[in-house]
Design an enzyme around this catalytic site. Structure first.
Site, PDB file in Angstrom:
ATOM      1  N   GLU A 112       5.359  46.369  12.486  1.00 32.34           N
ATOM      2  CA  GLU A 112       5.039  45.348  13.490  1.00 32.34           C
ATOM      3  C   GLU A 112       4.994  44.026  12.764  1.00 32.34           C
ATOM      4  OE1 GLU A 112       5.159  45.722  16.500  1.00 32.34           O
ATOM      5  OE2 GLU A 112       5.069  47.900  16.577  1.00 32.34           O
TER       6      GLU A 112
ATOM      7  N   CYS B 196      -0.291  37.007  15.400  1.00 30.39           N
ATOM      8  CA  CYS B 196       1.135  37.302  15.603  1.00 30.39           C
ATOM      9  C   CYS B 196       1.516  36.970  17.037  1.00 30.39           C
ATOM     10  CB  CYS B 196       1.417  38.759  15.291  1.00 30.39           C
ATOM     11  SG  CYS B 196       0.438  39.884  16.273  1.00 30.39           S
TER      12      CYS B 196
HETATM   13  P1  NAD Z   1       2.319  39.870   4.714  1.00 24.64           P
HETATM   14  O1  NAD Z   1       3.613  40.406   5.177  1.00 24.64           O
HETATM   15  O2  NAD Z   1       2.353  38.862   3.625  1.00 24.64           O
HETATM   16  O3  NAD Z   1       1.374  41.042   4.194  1.00 24.64           O
HETATM   17  C1  NAD Z   1       1.036  42.143   5.011  1.00 24.64           C
HETATM   18  C2  NAD Z   1       0.605  43.310   4.128  1.00 24.64           C
HETATM   19  O4  NAD Z   1       1.724  43.734   3.352  1.00 24.64           O
HETATM   20  C3  NAD Z   1      -0.493  42.962   3.125  1.00 24.64           C
HETATM   21  O5  NAD Z   1      -1.351  44.068   2.967  1.00 24.64           O
HETATM   22  C4  NAD Z   1       0.292  42.724   1.847  1.00 24.64           C
HETATM   23  O6  NAD Z   1      -0.462  42.932   0.677  1.00 24.64           O
HETATM   24  C5  NAD Z   1       1.392  43.763   1.975  1.00 24.64           C
HETATM   25  N1  NAD Z   1       2.611  43.440   1.224  1.00 24.64           N
HETATM   26  C6  NAD Z   1       3.089  42.220   0.859  1.00 24.64           C
HETATM   27  N2  NAD Z   1       4.238  42.373   0.163  1.00 24.64           N
HETATM   28  C7  NAD Z   1       4.492  43.700   0.098  1.00 24.64           C
HETATM   29  C8  NAD Z   1       5.530  44.480  -0.483  1.00 24.64           C
HETATM   30  N3  NAD Z   1       6.547  43.910  -1.122  1.00 24.64           N
HETATM   31  N4  NAD Z   1       5.466  45.815  -0.352  1.00 24.64           N
HETATM   32  C9  NAD Z   1       4.459  46.420   0.306  1.00 24.64           C
HETATM   33  N5  NAD Z   1       3.444  45.733   0.871  1.00 24.64           N
HETATM   34  C10 NAD Z   1       3.469  44.387   0.775  1.00 24.64           C
HETATM   35  O7  NAD Z   1       1.569  39.295   6.003  1.00 24.64           O
HETATM   36  P2  NAD Z   1       0.167  38.566   6.092  1.00 24.64           P
HETATM   37  O8  NAD Z   1       0.292  37.181   5.551  1.00 24.64           O
HETATM   38  O9  NAD Z   1      -0.923  39.427   5.580  1.00 24.64           O
HETATM   39  O10 NAD Z   1      -0.034  38.501   7.689  1.00 24.64           O
HETATM   40  C11 NAD Z   1       0.590  37.571   8.504  1.00 24.64           C
HETATM   41  C12 NAD Z   1       1.833  38.145   9.140  1.00 24.64           C
HETATM   42  O11 NAD Z   1       1.535  39.339   9.862  1.00 24.64           O
HETATM   43  C13 NAD Z   1       2.453  37.219  10.183  1.00 24.64           C
HETATM   44  O12 NAD Z   1       3.851  37.221  10.047  1.00 24.64           O
HETATM   45  C14 NAD Z   1       2.036  37.838  11.504  1.00 24.64           C
HETATM   46  O13 NAD Z   1       2.869  37.508  12.591  1.00 24.64           O
HETATM   47  C15 NAD Z   1       2.105  39.285  11.161  1.00 24.64           C
HETATM   48  N6  NAD Z   1       1.309  40.107  12.097  1.00 24.64           N
HETATM   49  C16 NAD Z   1       1.979  40.928  12.957  1.00 24.64           C
HETATM   50  C17 NAD Z   1       1.265  41.684  13.880  1.00 24.64           C
HETATM   51  C18 NAD Z   1       1.963  42.582  14.868  1.00 24.64           C
HETATM   52  O14 NAD Z   1       1.332  43.518  15.350  1.00 24.64           O
HETATM   53  N7  NAD Z   1       3.218  42.350  15.203  1.00 24.64           N
HETATM   54  C19 NAD Z   1      -0.132  41.622  13.895  1.00 24.64           C
HETATM   55  C20 NAD Z   1      -0.769  40.779  12.991  1.00 24.64           C
HETATM   56  C21 NAD Z   1      -0.033  40.036  12.088  1.00 24.64           C
END
Ligand code: NAD
Length: 496
Positions: free
Chosen positions: A249, A283
């Protein structure tokens, strides 16, 4: 201050080695917790514990597994106020929003508890009268759960609750930014007494800790919520494994569409809530307000006036609407998009920027930035996710143009349309790309018994919350013959 430890096999584990600090985004002098930067060996240990726990947990009755979830609900309800305060402090989210988030997480657990006494499959007919066929759901094994920081309580339960209720075991890696709330979840899980290894929690960075978890051969399902960029990377890695599936997501470039017959109170209030709750870091936040030319003038005037009145400050103050953004890099990102909007020729309606002075100096506080810009598919500010209090008003001349502009991004998570005309709302419903749609409401405010997931770059087509069961179980076919002879479907002859 919390001294966090990985929670593996039902125990808090002492780890030597690197650690990281989590600071309060409203006051960076305050360190909220220190956590281990987990390494490959820690991930291996957690996955081993989850694999070992799987056979016994799967063998337990579905209803017994649900009872652990019910017990967890009781503990979380008792702890609700403390958990809400911690969410508010750790994320910078206004306290009323933090309370709503904790309520939402509890609702997810309650929903899942209800499902364990519901059917877990179907009985279906066979061409042969003497055969009964069943569609039964089976758990898959060890599920890796990787979550973002903006909903540190609700999202983990959206993903973990259906996983464990269906008989899977979990290794959960929270965002580094919200390790404190994850630590409290571990304490509640331990108090409930889930069997060791059913839920394990490891802290650390995405690149190291998260990616090890994704690449681990024994994590058969990866449930990821976060940015589109990271989600895409995870999808590619999962594709290298024959059995591993992932449900991601991801981000959005959501729009609130204000048509020429809109109720202006709904439009203006809906726009402020959609754009600025959680400082635009949802999001589901709307960073595009697509407005019909006929009502543009009135809408802009009232939207800017109301946005100026928003109280910004300490998120624990119940009168505050908007707290800080999560960290310095997010603050810089939003400021750079504000500058980019001007470079791309936007007309600024409300100038935004970093707030300073005694109330704001120690935190990452931003004021809202609102601008008008005609749609241009090459514009980065109109097509990329910003994730902050940064919003564009995009004028359009018709319903047709509103639909075209709405669909002109690579994302497709949420939309809302403000209209009194049910025919126009239906056009929007059927022709726009989105996963969650609203009429005369803000773009935020999802409920757990509905599917939650986007299309295009926003999701993998496997929504979470109530429909996650399709990802964490495999539908198996089971057919029994009650006759004393073998009769085949499709008229196949079996006489020798
Ligand atoms: P992010 O993608 O930077 O990180 C999300 C998670 O992934 C964190 O736990 C992070 O440590 C981990 N991560 C980062 N790089 C990784 C890798 N290479 N391999 C595995 N794991 C990795 O996102 P964020 O800054 O924490 O959150 C904001 C983002 O989340 C925004 O884009 C927002 O739209 C999205 N979001 C989506 C939803 C949804 O349900 N669609 C809900 C909430 C937030």
């Amino acid at each position: 201050m919390i001294k966090g430890k990985n929670y593996i096999n039902g125990r808090f584990i002492e780890t030597k080695g690197e650690t990281f600090e989590k600071k309060n985004p409203a006051n960076t002098d305050e360190v909220l917790g220190v956590f281990p930067q987990s390494e490959e060996k820690d991930i291996n240990e957690a996955v081993k514990a989850a694999s070992k726990a799987f056979p016994d947990w799967r063998s337990l009755s579905r209803i017994r597994r649900g009872e652990y979830i019910d017990n967890l609900v009781q503990v979380l309800k008792r702890e609700k106020e403390g958990l809400s305060a911690l969410v508010s402090k750790e994320v910078g989210k206004a306290i009323s929003e933090a309370r709503a988030e904790v309520t939402e997480g509890i609702h997810m657990l309650q929903y899942v508890f209800g499902t364990v006494r519901m059917p877990m499959g179907d009985v279906v007919a066979s061409e042969i009268a003497e055969k009964d066929s069943f569609m039964r759901r089976k758990p898959k094994g060890v599920v890796a759960v990787i979550t973002p920081w903006n909903f540190p309580f609700a999202i983990p339960w959206w993903l973990m609750a259906p996983s464990v209720a269906e008989g899977n075991t979990v290794v959960f890696k929270p965002s580094k930014e919200t390790s404190c709330i994850a630590h409290r979840l571990a304490e509640c899980i331990q108090e409930v007494g889930f069997p060791p290894g059913v839920i394990n929690i490891v802290y650390g960075s995405g690149e190291r800790c998260g990616m090890f978890l994704v690449r681990h051969p024994e994590t058969v399902v990866v449930l990821f919520t976060g940015s589109a960029e990271v989600g895409q990377e995870i999808r590619k890695v999962c594709a290298e494994y024959p059995e591993k599936m992932c449900a991601c997501e991801m981000g959005g470039k959501n729009a609130l569409i204000v048509l020429d017959d809109a109720d202006m109170n709904l439009a203006v209030n809906g726009a402020v809530i959609s754009a600025f709750k959680t400082s635009g870091q949802r999001c589901t936040a709307a960073s595009r307000i697509i407005v019909h030319e006929k009502v543009k003038k009135e809408f802009e005037k009232r939207f800017v006036e109301l946005s100026k009145r928003m109280r910004i400050g300490d998120p624990m103050d119940p009168n505050v609407f908007m707290g800080p953004v999560i960290n310095e890099s997010q603050l810089k990102k939003v400021l750079s998009y504000n500058d980019l909007a001007k470079k791309e020729g936007a007309e600024v309606l409300l100038e935004g920027g970093r707030l300073t002075g005694p109330e704001y100096g120690k935190g990452y506080f931003l004021s809202p930035f609102i601008y008008r810009k005609k749609h241009d598919h090459r514009s980065r500010v109109l097509t990329e996710e910003v994730f902050g209090p940064h919003v564009a008003v995009i004028p359009v001349k018709s319903l047709e143009e509103a639909i075209e502009v709405h669909n002109a991004t690579e994302y497709g998570l949420v939309l809302s349309v403000i209209t009194e005309d049910y025919r126009k709302a239906r056009e929007i419903r059927d022709r726009c790309d989105y996963g969650l749609g609203y009429v005369n409401l803000p773009t935020i405010g999802a409920e757990v018994h509905l599917p939650f997931g986007g299309v295009k770059k926003s999701g993998t087509g496997l929504p979470s919350a109530s429909t996650l069961i399709d990802v964490v179980t495999h539908r198996t076919a089971w057919t029994i013959n009650y006759a004393r002879e073998i009769k085949m479907a499709q008229g196949m002859k079996v006489e020798l």
